[in-house]
Design an enzyme around this catalytic site. Structure first.
Site, PDB file in Angstrom:
ATOM      1  N   LYS A  95       0.733  -1.048  -0.041  1.00 16.10           N
ATOM      2  CA  LYS A  95       0.052   0.084   0.161  1.00 16.10           C
ATOM      3  C   LYS A  95       0.930   1.330   0.013  1.00 16.10           C
ATOM      4  O   LYS A  95       0.606   2.268  -0.846  1.00 16.10           O
ATOM      5  CB  LYS A  95      -1.040   0.030   1.154  1.00 16.10           C
ATOM      6  CG  LYS A  95      -2.037  -1.039   1.030  1.00 16.10           C
ATOM      7  CD  LYS A  95      -2.873  -1.130   2.547  1.00 16.10           C
ATOM      8  CE  LYS A  95      -3.707  -2.388   2.112  1.00 16.10           C
ATOM      9  NZ  LYS A  95      -4.471  -2.773   3.566  1.00 16.10           N
ATOM     10  N   GLN A 100      -4.729  -1.468   9.638  1.00 15.67           N
ATOM     11  CA  GLN A 100      -4.522  -2.847   9.126  1.00 15.67           C
ATOM     12  C   GLN A 100      -5.078  -3.844  10.012  1.00 15.67           C
ATOM     13  O   GLN A 100      -4.768  -3.956  11.237  1.00 15.67           O
ATOM     14  CB  GLN A 100      -3.238  -3.109   8.691  1.00 15.67           C
ATOM     15  CG  GLN A 100      -2.619  -4.536   8.066  1.00 15.67           C
ATOM     16  CD  GLN A 100      -3.500  -4.326   6.709  1.00 15.67           C
ATOM     17  OE1 GLN A 100      -3.307  -3.529   5.852  1.00 15.67           O
ATOM     18  NE2 GLN A 100      -4.058  -5.393   6.407  1.00 15.67           N
ATOM     19  N   ASP A 158     -11.465   2.959   4.424  1.00 14.86           N
ATOM     20  CA  ASP A 158     -11.978   1.578   4.006  1.00 14.86           C
ATOM     21  C   ASP A 158     -13.570   1.587   3.910  1.00 14.86           C
ATOM     22  O   ASP A 158     -14.017   0.596   3.593  1.00 14.86           O
ATOM     23  CB  ASP A 158     -11.431   0.617   5.131  1.00 14.86           C
ATOM     24  CG  ASP A 158     -10.146  -0.073   4.844  1.00 14.86           C
ATOM     25  OD1 ASP A 158      -9.812  -0.307   3.663  1.00 14.86           O
ATOM     26  OD2 ASP A 158      -9.548  -0.390   5.562  1.00 14.86           O
TER      27      ASP A 158
END
Ligand code: NAP
Length: 282
Positions: free
Chosen positions: A49, A93, A116
């Protein structure tokens, strides 16, 4: 003839356009990533990422914590990032160590920085048919991939195997938004093949190699979200690619299908949140 849904190719195209767009901004979008512990898979995901973000001009700051970090310390950090005007997007994460409540941590992220789309605000918006700040990355990536190949979803029977909050559930609603007829299956579903055989579009997000050719209708579209290592250490998906690709009209490979699209969506979401916060500050 089966067409491969090529996520790598589409990723390159979208990221190149996004890089050009970012070059036109007067400030770089900024993504903060919180990584707890030293789970090797999480470390690789976060590294990828960060690398992708930097390649296209997004600032990415990875904040590492040992697995022993307390829940309060993490919540305090998120509170600080929420208030930081130089941070546009926050990603935690997953998975987190067991002593930390995933729900509490996600709930702490400001919905306007929730890259997200997992906070109850954004999830609630999605399920009430309103527009969340951003859509969850994997389902968004799947739709981008299907759109790239002009696959019409209206009126199609979409069968999703897997009902997690990160894939199956949000994809269910996003497929409904496209006027598909959607069925969602999980580990308690009886006679799975009777259902998958009726799919015009089959999406599998399980993490086991369970989808075989005999479970599908010839000509169906197959999207494989699963990714895991088999006993020999090879990267595999949920679908028996070799045999299913003989009967499917379109199929996404693993690797190279949905995976690259998830990371692409993360970059798109970061830029969308940057644009929202810039408008707010003006
Ligand atoms: P998860 O939270 O473990 O969910 C797995 C789902 O599969 C659950 O809903 C489970 O049902 C269902 N399931 C398990 N065994 C089944 C069976 N025999 N028949 C039917 N359904 C079954 O997993 P996840 O986080 O959604 O991830 C799923 C897979 O996708 C993993 O391999 C993950 O690595 C991969 N993934 C890939 C990407 C990407 O970008 N490519 C992104 C996210 C996830 P229950 O709910 O009843 O337990």
């Amino acid at each position: 003839m089966t067409t491969i849904l090529d996520g790598k190719k589409l990723r390159e195209k979208i990221l190149s356009d996004l890089k050009t767009k970012i070059e036109g901004f007067n400030k770089k979008p900024s993504l903060a990533v919180i990584l707890v512990g030293n789970n090797p898979a999480s470390q690789i995901y976060v590294y990828n990422k960060k690398k992708t973000a930097e390649k296209i001009g997004i600032n990415s700051n990875v904040i590492n914590y040992p697995a022993t970090v307390t829940e309060d310390e993490l919540l305090e950090k998120i509170h600080e990032l929420n208030r930081d005007e130089n941070v546009d997007a926050i990603l935690v994460q997953l998975p987190l160590p067991e002593h930390i409540s995933k729900e509490k941590v996600i709930n702490m992220i400001s919905p306007q920085k929730d890259v997200d789309g997992f906070t109850p605000y954004n999830f609630g918006k999605l399920f009430s048919g309103e527009k969340p700040f951003v859509y969850p990355c994997t389902p968004k990536g799947i739709l981008l991939l299907l759109d790239e190949y002009n696959i019409e979803l209206e009126g199609k029977h979409v069968v999703i195997v897997g009902r997690s909050n990160i894939v199956g559930k949000p994809l269910f609603q996003m497929m409904l938004n496209r006027n598909a007829t959607v069925t969602i299956c999980h580990s308690h579903t009886k006679n799975l093949s009777d259902i998958t055989k009726t799919a015009d579009v089959l999406v599998s997000a399980v993490g086991e190699n369970i989808i075989e050719e005999k479970m599908l209708k010839p000509g169906c579209i197959v999207v494989d979200v699963g990714i895991f290592k088999d006993a020999a250490g090879r990267t595999r998906g949920d679908v028996d690619f070799e045999n299913v690709s003989k009967i499917a009209s379109y199929i996404s490979p693993v690797p190279g299908g949905v995976g690259p699209m998830t990371i692409t969506s993360l970059m798109l979401n970061t830029v969308e949140l940057f644009e929202i916060s810039n408008k707010r500050l003006k």
